[in-house]
Scaffold this motif. Structure first.
Motif, short mmCIF file in Angstrom:
data_model
loop_
_atom_site.label_atom_id
_atom_site.label_comp_id
_atom_site.label_asym_id
_atom_site.label_seq_id
_atom_site.Cartn_x
_atom_site.Cartn_y
_atom_site.Cartn_z
N VAL A 35 78.38 61.87 109.50
CA VAL A 35 79.51 62.74 109.81
C VAL A 35 79.07 64.20 109.81
O VAL A 35 79.45 64.99 110.70
CB VAL A 35 80.66 62.50 108.81
CG1 VAL A 35 81.76 63.55 108.97
CG2 VAL A 35 81.24 61.10 108.99
N HIS A 36 78.26 64.58 108.82
CA HIS A 36 77.80 65.97 108.73
C HIS A 36 76.98 66.36 109.96
O HIS A 36 77.19 67.43 110.56
CB HIS A 36 76.96 66.14 107.47
CG HIS A 36 76.45 67.53 107.26
ND1 HIS A 36 77.27 68.60 106.96
CD2 HIS A 36 75.18 68.04 107.34
CE1 HIS A 36 76.55 69.70 106.85
NE2 HIS A 36 75.28 69.39 107.08
N VAL A 37 76.06 65.49 110.37
CA VAL A 37 75.22 65.78 111.54
C VAL A 37 76.07 65.77 112.81
O VAL A 37 75.88 66.61 113.70
CB VAL A 37 74.06 64.76 111.64
CG1 VAL A 37 73.35 64.88 112.98
CG2 VAL A 37 73.08 64.97 110.51
N ALA A 38 77.02 64.86 112.90
CA ALA A 38 77.89 64.81 114.09
C ALA A 38 78.65 66.12 114.25
O ALA A 38 78.81 66.62 115.36
CB ALA A 38 78.86 63.63 113.97
N HIS A 39 79.10 66.70 113.15
CA HIS A 39 79.77 68.01 113.23
C HIS A 39 78.77 69.09 113.64
O HIS A 39 79.10 70.00 114.41
CB HIS A 39 80.40 68.36 111.88
CG HIS A 39 81.74 67.75 111.67
ND1 HIS A 39 82.90 68.26 112.19
CD2 HIS A 39 82.10 66.62 110.99
CE1 HIS A 39 83.92 67.49 111.84
NE2 HIS A 39 83.46 66.48 111.10
N ALA A 40 77.55 68.99 113.12
CA ALA A 40 76.55 70.03 113.39
C ALA A 40 76.15 70.08 114.86
O ALA A 40 75.76 71.13 115.39
CB ALA A 40 75.32 69.81 112.52
N VAL A 41 76.22 68.94 115.58
CA VAL A 41 75.76 68.90 116.97
C VAL A 41 76.92 68.80 117.96
O VAL A 41 76.71 68.56 119.14
CB VAL A 41 74.80 67.71 117.20
CG1 VAL A 41 73.58 67.82 116.30
CG2 VAL A 41 75.50 66.36 117.00
N ARG A 42 78.15 68.99 117.51
CA ARG A 42 79.27 68.72 118.42
C ARG A 42 79.34 69.68 119.59
O ARG A 42 79.96 69.37 120.61
CB ARG A 42 80.59 68.70 117.66
CG ARG A 42 80.93 69.97 116.92
CD ARG A 42 82.20 69.75 116.14
NE ARG A 42 82.48 70.87 115.26
CZ ARG A 42 83.52 70.92 114.45
NH1 ARG A 42 84.38 69.91 114.44
NH2 ARG A 42 83.73 71.97 113.70
N ASP A 43 78.72 70.87 119.49
CA ASP A 43 78.66 71.74 120.66
C ASP A 43 77.99 71.05 121.84
O ASP A 43 78.25 71.38 123.00
CB ASP A 43 77.89 73.02 120.31
CG ASP A 43 78.77 74.05 119.61
OD1 ASP A 43 79.94 73.71 119.35
OD2 ASP A 43 78.28 75.14 119.31
N ARG A 44 77.09 70.12 121.52
CA ARG A 44 76.34 69.43 122.58
C ARG A 44 77.22 68.40 123.31
O ARG A 44 76.84 67.91 124.36
CB ARG A 44 75.12 68.74 121.96
CG ARG A 44 74.20 68.06 122.96
CD ARG A 44 73.65 69.07 123.96
NE ARG A 44 72.84 68.45 124.96
CZ ARG A 44 71.50 68.40 124.94
NH1 ARG A 44 70.86 68.91 123.91
NH2 ARG A 44 70.83 67.85 125.90
N PHE A 45 78.39 68.06 122.73
CA PHE A 45 79.22 66.99 123.28
C PHE A 45 80.64 67.53 123.52
O PHE A 45 81.58 67.18 122.80
CB PHE A 45 79.23 65.80 122.33
CG PHE A 45 77.86 65.25 122.05
CD1 PHE A 45 77.24 64.42 122.97
CD2 PHE A 45 77.18 65.59 120.88
CE1 PHE A 45 75.98 63.91 122.72
CE2 PHE A 45 75.92 65.09 120.63
CZ PHE A 45 75.31 64.26 121.56
N PRO A 46 80.80 68.36 124.55
CA PRO A 46 82.12 68.99 124.78
C PRO A 46 83.19 68.02 125.26
O PRO A 46 84.37 68.34 125.22
CB PRO A 46 81.81 70.03 125.86
CG PRO A 46 80.61 69.48 126.57
CD PRO A 46 79.80 68.79 125.53
N ASP A 47 82.79 66.82 125.69
CA ASP A 47 83.79 65.88 126.20
C ASP A 47 84.37 65.00 125.10
O ASP A 47 85.16 64.09 125.39
CB ASP A 47 83.17 65.00 127.29
CG ASP A 47 82.83 65.83 128.52
OD1 ASP A 47 83.67 66.64 128.94
OD2 ASP A 47 81.70 65.70 129.03
N GLY A 48 83.98 65.25 123.86
CA GLY A 48 84.65 64.57 122.77
C GLY A 48 83.73 63.81 121.84
O GLY A 48 82.54 63.60 122.12
#
Length: 993
Positions: A371-384
């Motif tokens: 979950v922590h890493v998913a938040h850290a890279v979410r800029d890379r996934f703008p579609d959700g």
């Protein structure tokens, strides 16, 4: 991949790994490369593939100058073993194709890039070329690929001079690669990602200046000037204290660079080369570090700016934000975070890795990290970002099928339920169509196995699937797996501070360290411990530590609310025991049996003895437990549970009862230890009492036996101590058999504390069982240990040994007790009494035909004669004993006689002859016995001093003191310090003339 970067070889054919334990695979299947010395031969051949390695080179690489007489035959045996391993299907009359004979030696016919050490070097060369060409992203990729090849210390567990030298060379290359990667990260504008590995490098290698220099530059690029200056001061302090040296040019240059930065403004970091996907998003996005926790739960209205990506969401497109809240108390895992971010948010504009798995044991923090890493890279996934809990480790709750997961993902993407096909394949096809052209992250938490996530391993490019699982999913196609282990002590301490408060944790760091170790570094256990402390403000850390120290209640104490370590572990075990697969059920049964045995680790052989099943089946069960992360695999063929798993396993009911499995494995340990002791030193009389009805392993030569004893020593002692404390008399006797089998090994290797501890347990066991034979040998153990400690109590133990031997009518033990009394009385300068016991031993030894006893008696008598001033008699006795040792081929006794002959020669003024004799046997003494080595060093220092070779005398004196300090020998430390002081005084006198 950089054009100059060589591709790794395919998985078919032979592949050899040196960057960790020496391993081999053929067609993807693991090979058994045999005992450590055979692995050393494999490593030598693999270091020079396609080149002839001569027989003398192989012998020197395995044994150096101490090669046994059977060395050539041993090499032939190892070559034959490797040929069988590398070509398992080769017929008897077919010539070998992989390891072939060549003039003077052998060569390995294999592509160098099928050997990870050569592939590592090729990757480093590619990184160097890419950096020279200015392509830093390609350089970073090549360095990441190179470092990913490492599985642990190079040539781990492989003995011999070659392995030692090659290990040092490869480790130096590894350090250089880690430094190069940190430097490239800083140049790419990612200095924060370089900090954690640089701090670790600086901590592990404080005298190496380059990590300190790069750490300063990375801190400087982050705008942390004060920390950079503190790093310089720490490096300067360490260099001054340890080496008496000033910082080198690189460190001084970095220091000037930091000092030259403007006072208030942070320095501009090197320009960061953004991926094309990031550069196209415009300027509207906020940094994730400035975003409120849990923002991913908010769904933006259609057509509004997408805050995760900074771009504009197309009107009507559904952008899911399903990630759980980013953990507020997250700490540590810097290395794993860097690896995961490099996979999910790679540099250079490449798409993210499509299928990434975080695996590890229950309670290790996989979901929290994901979950922590998913938040850290979410800029890379703008579609959700989509999230589904697969409940693989949730007991008594049905797991969603692959079809149910597909339905949830499609609904999360805005697909109406009525539009989702009823067929799983059609639903999967619809998901792929819906995801086409999107950049989306799917987090599948707590997968039970690969079957549950297989439909999601090949989604369209741009979409990444992040999976957590207690199982290893590395066998899945295209899977990039990150294995999560326990936290480091520093990370665990920081986590406790987050929950319980920094003041309480820092108030007693010693108890905090104990608490961290009792929690085994598992975040779940640490979280519960921290919660319990927070719930009990009147408790100190020491109070909770005391409660957890009792193994019988530790799992019960690690419960808080609905969190419990035991239930987390039980879920994994229940999944195996309730499975219809034979291997799963066998693994569950084996874990329950392993709970009976409280040892550091087990081998396949020992586990097979414990279970009574064939070794291939047991190995499959052990590997299955590793896949389920209920066991850890160490060096090849060795397995161990974490402490909390061990406590859980001990609570499981053993199938078929406890006594029979324990007797099988203890018997295996006892007979194997006896065989190893006899093979290691066939000229000693080894205790074979009490009789054991079991079969152990056999050994080809002394080197193999010593290697096995060294690797199994801790396990053998733990098994012996556990068994001797067992209420079952048969189990206790088997434990005594193991302890008695280690008698000579413990002496030879100066295991003083273990000798005393084993002896005390043997005496207590003998008294409890009313077995005076065990009791008698226990007193002999205690006497030897106390003698090494320079403790006069050894005299009473020897006298008790002698009294019991006489009462039992055991003439061999009677003469042995006389010999030990002779040595003990020498230590306390009762020379006449010592001589009487030595001559008494010789008389009995001659009577019963014990040559080894007579040799020991002659040595003790010679030492007494020397102290009594009867030097000529000492010479005669020593010559007689040395001749007997030579005739018997007893290298150990011959070396001891030589050392004492050297001392007598010094007393007679024949220092040149003594020097030659002692120099000639020093290396042999180093191998045979620490006490022999210490005596040889002291007498060498004396001979050099009396010949006026003062510098050499000082050097040998210093070496003797260091050796005695390492061994913990009070007697030899006093002797060595006295000789060193005389040599230093002689040098001072020479300089004042």
């Amino acid at each position: 991949m950089h054009p100059a970067d060589p591709r790794p070889p395919s998985t078919s054919g032979l592949v050899i790994g040196l960057l960790g334990p020496v391993v081999g695979t053929r067609d993807g299947k693991a090979l058994d490369l045999g005992p450590p010395l055979q692995q050393a031969v494999a490593a030598m051949l693999a270091t020079w593939p396609g080149r002839v390695v001569t027989l003398p080179q192989l012998i020197a690489g395995l044994w150096g100058e101490t090669a046994p007489n059977s060395s050539q035959q041993s090499v032939y045996t190892y070559i034959a073993g490797l040929r069988r391993a590398f070509e398992p299907g080769r017929g008897r009359r077919q010539p070998p194709r992989t390891v072939t004979k060549a003039p003077g030696g052998y060569l390995l016919r294999l592509d160098p890039l099928a050997i990870d050490a050569h592939l590592f070097s090729a990757r480093l060369e590619s990184a160097s070329k890419a950096r020279t060409a200015g392509d830093l992203s390609a350089a970073l990729r090549a360095l990441d690929e190179a470092l990913a090849l490492w599985r642990g210390p190079a040539l781990s567990g492989v003995p011999g001079p070659f392995a030692e030298g090659e290990r040092a060379r490869l480790d130096e290359l590894h350090l250089t690669a880690v430094e190069a990667r940190a430097e490239v990260l800083t140049l790419l504008g990612r200095p924060e990602d370089a900090l954690a590995p640089l701090r670790e490098l600086a901590r592990r290698h404080p005298l190496r200046e380059r990590p300190h220099e790069l750490l300063m530059l990375a801190l400087h690029a982050c705008g942390r000037q004060a920390e950079a200056l503190r790093a310089f001061e720490e490096a300067r302090r360490v260099l001054a204290e340890e080496l008496g040296a000033d910082p080198g040019d690189g460190l001084r240059h970095a220091h000037r660079l930091v000092l030259s930065a403007s006072g208030d403004d942070p320095p501009a970091a090197p320009a960061r080369r953004e991926p094309a996907s990031v550069r196209s998003r415009g300027e509207g996005g906020r940094s994730p570090s400035h975003r409120a926790p849990g923002e991913d739960d908010v769904q933006p209205p259609s057509g509004r700016a997408d805050r995760a990506g900074g771009g504009v969401e197309p009107a009507g497109r559904h952008v899911p934000r399903q990630l759980p809240r980013d953990p507020a108390a997250f700490v540590g895992r810097a290395r794993e975070i860097v690896r995961l971010k490099s996979l999910l948010d790679p540099w250079g504009g490449e798409p993210p890795h499509p299928f990434v798995v975080i695996c590890g044991p229950p309670g290790v923090g996989k979901s929290t990290l994901a979950v922590h890493v998913a938040h850290a890279v979410r800029d890379r996934f703008p579609d959700g970002r989509l999230y589904v809990n697969l409940r693989g480790g949730t007991p008594n709750v049905p797991r969603p099928s692959a079809y149910e997961v597909l339905c949830r993902l499609l609904r999360g993407l805005g697909t109406p339920g009525a539009a989702i096909p009823a067929d799983e394949d059609e639903a999967a096809a619809l998901l792929r169509s819906t995801l086409h052209g999107r950049r989306l992250l799917v987090l599948l938490d707590d997968a039970a196995d690969h079957a549950q996530v297989r439909p999601f391993a090949a989604l369209p490019p741009g979409t990444a699937v992040l999976v957590t699982s207690r199982e290893s999913l590395a066998a899945g196609d295209g899977c990039a797996q990150v294995r999560l282990g326990p936290m480091s002590d520093a990370e665990a301490t920081a986590m406790l501070a987050k929950y319980a408060g920094a003041d309480r944790v820092s108030a007693d760091l010693k108890q905090t360290g104990r608490l961290v170790r009792l929690c085994d570094g598992f975040p779940l256990a640490l979280r519960i411990a921290g919660a319990r402390l927070a719930d009990r403000p009147d408790w100190s850390v020491a109070a909770l530590t005391e409660r957890l120290s009792d193994e019988r209640r530790r799992l019960r104490e690690l419960e808080a609310g609905d969190l419990a370590v035991r239930s987390s572990l039980a879920a994994s075990w229940s999944a195996l025991s309730g499975s219809t697969r034979e291997t799963d059920a066998a693994a569950a049964r084996l874990l329950a049996l392993l709970g009976l045995l409280h040892v550091p680790d087990v081998t396949v052989e020992a586990a097979a003895a414990l279970s009574g099943d064939p070794e291939p089946e047991v190995e499959r069960a052990l590997e299955r437990l590793c896949d389920a992360h209920l066991l850890e695999a160490g060096e090849p063929g060795r397995y161990h549970p974490h402490d909390l798993v061990r406590l859980f396993a001990a609570e499981l009911p053993p199938p078929g009862g406890r006594t029979a499995p324990l007797l099988r494995v203890l018997g295996f340990y006892a007979e194997s230890a006896r065989a190893a002791a006899r093979t290691s030193d066939p000229h000693r009389v080894h205790c074979l009492y009490p009789p054991i009805d079991a079969t152990g392993r056999t050994f080809c030569d002394a080197a193999e036996a010593d290697d096995w004893l060294g690797r199994e020593e801790a396990t053998l002692l733990a098994a012996a101590y556990q068994a001797m404390a067992d209420p079952d008399d048969g189990v206790a006797r088997a434990g005594a058999a193991i302890g008695l089998a280690l008698w000579w090994y413990q002496q030879k290797n100066y295991r003083v504390t273990d000798l005393v501890a084993t002896g005390e347990r043997l005496v207590a066991t003998g008294e409890r069982l009313r077995d005076e034979v065990i009791e008698m040998h226990g007193y002999a153990h205690m006497a030897t240990g106390r003698y090494f400690l320079n403790d006069i109590a050894c005299l009473a133990h020897n006298e008790r040994h002698l009294a019991l031997a006489r009462r039992l009518g055991d003439r061999f033990e009677e003469q042995r007790a006389h010999g030990n009394l002779a040595a003990t009385l020498l230590r306390w300068e009762r020379f006449e009494e010592s001589l009487d016991h030595a001559l008494g031993q010789r008389a009995i030894a001659r009577e019963i035909g014990s040559d080894v006893g007579e040799r020991y008696a002659l040595l003790a008598a010679a030492r007494a004669y020397v102290e009594l001033g009867r030097v000529e008699e000492a010479v005669g006795v020593l010559d007689e004993g040395a001749a007997m040792a030579e005739r018997a081929g007893d290298v150990h006794s011959a070396t001891e006689f030589a050392v004492w002959r050297g001392r007598v020669m010094i007393a007679l003024g024949r220092c040149e002859a003594a020097l030659g004799l002692l120099t000639g046997v020093l290396e042999r003494g180093r191998i045979l016995s620490r006490t022999t080595e210490m005596g040889c060093l002291v007498y060498l220092a004396r001979a050099h001093r009396m010949l006026g070779q003062i510098d050499e005398a000082v050097r040998r004196g210093v070496e003797a003191v260091a050796m005695a300090e390492r061994a913990g020998s009070t007697y030899w430390l006093e002797e060595a310090k006295a000789e060193r002081a005389l040599a230093i005084a002689a040098r001072a006198a020479m300089t004042t003339r």
